[in-house]
Design a protein around this motif. Sequence first.
Motif, PDB file in Angstrom:
ATOM      1  N   LYS A 167     -24.603 -43.079 -43.271  1.00 50.61           N
ATOM      2  CA  LYS A 167     -24.078 -43.840 -44.346  1.00 50.61           C
ATOM      3  C   LYS A 167     -23.927 -43.061 -45.663  1.00 50.61           C
ATOM      4  O   LYS A 167     -23.065 -43.127 -46.593  1.00 50.61           O
ATOM      5  N   LYS A 211     -14.034 -46.791 -40.582  1.00 49.43           N
ATOM      6  CA  LYS A 211     -13.224 -47.382 -41.706  1.00 49.43           C
ATOM      7  C   LYS A 211     -11.890 -46.518 -42.134  1.00 49.43           C
ATOM      8  O   LYS A 211     -11.960 -46.361 -43.473  1.00 49.43           O
ATOM      9  N   GLY A 216      -9.426 -52.708 -42.858  1.00 48.90           N
ATOM     10  CA  GLY A 216      -8.034 -53.343 -43.010  1.00 48.90           C
ATOM     11  C   GLY A 216      -7.490 -53.714 -44.324  1.00 48.90           C
ATOM     12  O   GLY A 216      -6.525 -53.811 -44.624  1.00 48.90           O
TER      13      GLY A 216
END
Length: 270
Positions: A167, A211, A216
């Motif tokens: 991350k 991602k 989305g």
Amino acid sequence: MTLLPFQRPLGRTGLMVSPIGLGTVKLGRNQGLKHPQPFELPSRKEAEYLLDCAHDLGINFIDTAAAYGSSEARLGELLQGRQQDWIVCTKAGEEFEAGQSRFDFTPEHMRASVERSLRRLRRDYLDLVLIHSDGNDEDLLHRYGTVQALAELKQEGLIRACGVSSKTLDGGLLLAQYADALMVACNPHERDQIPVIEACQSLGTGVLIKKALASGHLCTDAPEDTDPVQTSLNFLFAQPGVDSVVIGTLNPTHLRDNVAKALVALESKP
Ligand SMILES: NC(=O)c1ccc[n+]([C@@H]2O[C@H](COP(=O)([O-])OP(=O)(O)OC[C@H]3O[C@@H](n4cnc5c(N)ncnc54)[C@H](OP(=O)(O)O)[C@@H]3O)[C@@H](O)[C@H]2O)c1
């Protein structure tokens, strides 16, 4: 139907993966996610059709995780008898129970999670296992020995390749030196992991993108006269080092669209 014409090496893992991978969180879990709209889990027939479409389009790479509800178990059932067609990546370290995530990065948990994934996915070995980071990426190496624990499971033959779904920038730069592959979030609006992708490329570490469409939101928030999927895929495939872009979808039309646009992006790559 557009076919992805080729697979690419995932770093030095020896695994050959399609440039578009299928993300399957939505196959098994519909709580605690960041997608713009709520959704129902697909029926068996819908899931089967989605996987058939993916296969026909040339996709051979599927991403799942222990924390994706019933996703692993459903894949185990759906891919039974055709496992040689697929490279399946799963993750360990996050558990999702009663609508809540909790993390356990101890070596004991890694072993138990990998053994459970083997049973759920109905496999003798796992192609790729990533540590499902909670954001404290450096701890996976320096505090818990999680990276070392996965390397041991690889030595034992339970896993072919291992790495981290990381991350942070510093954590990614550190873990790129130890992992076979990293999964990082990247899209035209979220570029802070580009140095990690560059480091992976120079080290021969595989790179998977998560991602790519900001779960989305790039699509739902885009002005009508723009094509956010094409823009994102053009951007991602222009980054040297990106091996596969894992996009989550339950919609066969979206899947075809993603593959067609990946082809355009790859063909126009500088
Ligand atoms: N920490 C981690 O390790 C981590 C975190 C996040 C994700 N991941 C992995 O990466 C995968 C992808 O991440 P993500 O699902 O968060 O985000 P994403 O791939 O950026 O976006 C997925 C969303 O975009 C929609 N979509 C897909 N193709 C589309 C298209 N052509 N047009 C319009 N909408 C489209 C999907 O809805 P429809 O179903 O309607 O197509 C879905 O809701 C996950 O499935 C998972 O495997 C890993």
